[in-house]
Design an enzyme around this catalytic site. Sequence first.
Site, PDB file in Angstrom:
ATOM      1  N   LYS A 144       9.784  73.657  30.201  1.00 54.35           N
ATOM      2  CA  LYS A 144      10.505  74.478  30.552  1.00 54.35           C
ATOM      3  C   LYS A 144       9.489  75.237  31.532  1.00 54.35           C
ATOM      4  CE  LYS A 144      14.080  77.359  30.906  1.00 54.35           C
ATOM      5  NZ  LYS A 144      14.372  78.859  30.598  1.00 54.35           N
ATOM      6  N   ASP A 308      22.773  80.429  26.605  1.00 57.75           N
ATOM      7  CA  ASP A 308      21.304  81.399  27.462  1.00 57.75           C
ATOM      8  C   ASP A 308      21.676  82.901  26.130  1.00 57.75           C
ATOM      9  OD1 ASP A 308      18.950  82.728  28.005  1.00 57.75           O
ATOM     10  OD2 ASP A 308      20.605  83.166  30.121  1.00 57.75           O
TER      11      ASP A 308
END
Length: 454
Positions: A144, A308
């Site tokens: 990420k 999310d």
Amino acid sequence: MSLRVTDVKMLLGGRLVEGGISIQDGRISRIGKTLHLPKSETNIDGKGLIAIPGLIDVHVHLRDMELAYKEDFSSGTLAAAAGGFTTILDMPNTKPPTTSEERLREKIERAKATIHVNVGFYGALAESAIELRAMIHAGAIAFKLYMNEPNPEAWHHDPRRLLSSLEESASLGVQVACHAETGAEVAKIQRECQAEGKNSVRDFLRAHAPEFEAEAVRRITSLSRRVRASVHLCHMSTQRALKEISIARRAGTAVTCEATPHHLLLDQKDLSRKGGLAIMVPPLRKTSDARALWRSLAEGRVDVVASDHAPHSLEEKTATDVWAVKPGIPGLETTLPLLLTRVKRREISLNRIVQALAENPARIFGLPGKGRLAAGTDGDIVLINPKERFKIDSSTFYSKARFSPFDGLECVGRPVTTIVSGRIVYDRGEIVEKNRGEVVTSEVRPRSSSSTAC
């Protein structure tokens, strides 16, 4: 252990087919007419239900460790099971962050005994090629990159250094997921607002302007194209960003993207009404942006829907200063019902939803055996009732984050039963079996040779 689902409608090849599914030792052994299925130890009557592959959420914040007051591995994976997710991918911005092999191994060991669905872990994109390889070998499923990092001295703000890390990720055959906002510009406006005592929702939106997302998309796709890296753009929120993705794809960039239910279904009017409870980054946008995202999802240009899921305490969401509000909302238990409601309204097909929540996540993140209903694949299945009506009530969440900007919204369709590796984890509002999850890793496919930056 064997399990059989009978008299159910199954989504196969984009069509609903009546029949049943047999699972033996954690894998689907047969799909066909109910009469032709072998007997099993456990039977589920699927009359009136639809069987779809276990859902995969590629963007989840399970917190735990020093942030366990917000969420922990147990509560977060219970929420996943209740929402129809059988596999979730956990982000690295925990406390401490997952920035090394040591931190990743610590996280995996902590999770093993307490997860109720399958979990994969991201590692933070590192500058060191040795550390990147070590995290992959330790079990990282992807990396990420946080382009919204406000520190202008952060290593990845240097294009040459970032290019090197992207090239190494490409050589490992691993996805780099990216939060695409230009952090230095966001931080500059935020500092200016704070210095002037400005702390309204309007100021927050100005700091997170749409052009900062579009510019970040432009930068990362340009760099990744040079080294043939695969990038996955998280929580896209604007028409401008979608346009930049289209440009990058036409130029041959290997780029996929995701949208969240809140960016698809809410807009700035909801932010004004809900205040801190609807603050996230990137923020809710204009109605036109939400509509553009929805069109792109329905047409297949948005590859993935991800929740999310970002739990916080209620106190952290209700601060009076907008800059003190922690961004993010829980989403594991609301994502599927929100989308099934749109299926009921004929705004999108069930097949498209399954592609975005199961098939594409499995393909993009290298999860063999997941995302499909087929003999030989993992016995991860969700049974949904497409007709059940209910109102979202965050007070009933399994997540520790008991708030939602969707509170009170009526939905049509919800997950009824969640099966992980042939075991019933969740059934009709109750947790049946715990600790059935496993840590999953990506199917890494190293390239024979690395490309050279030009």
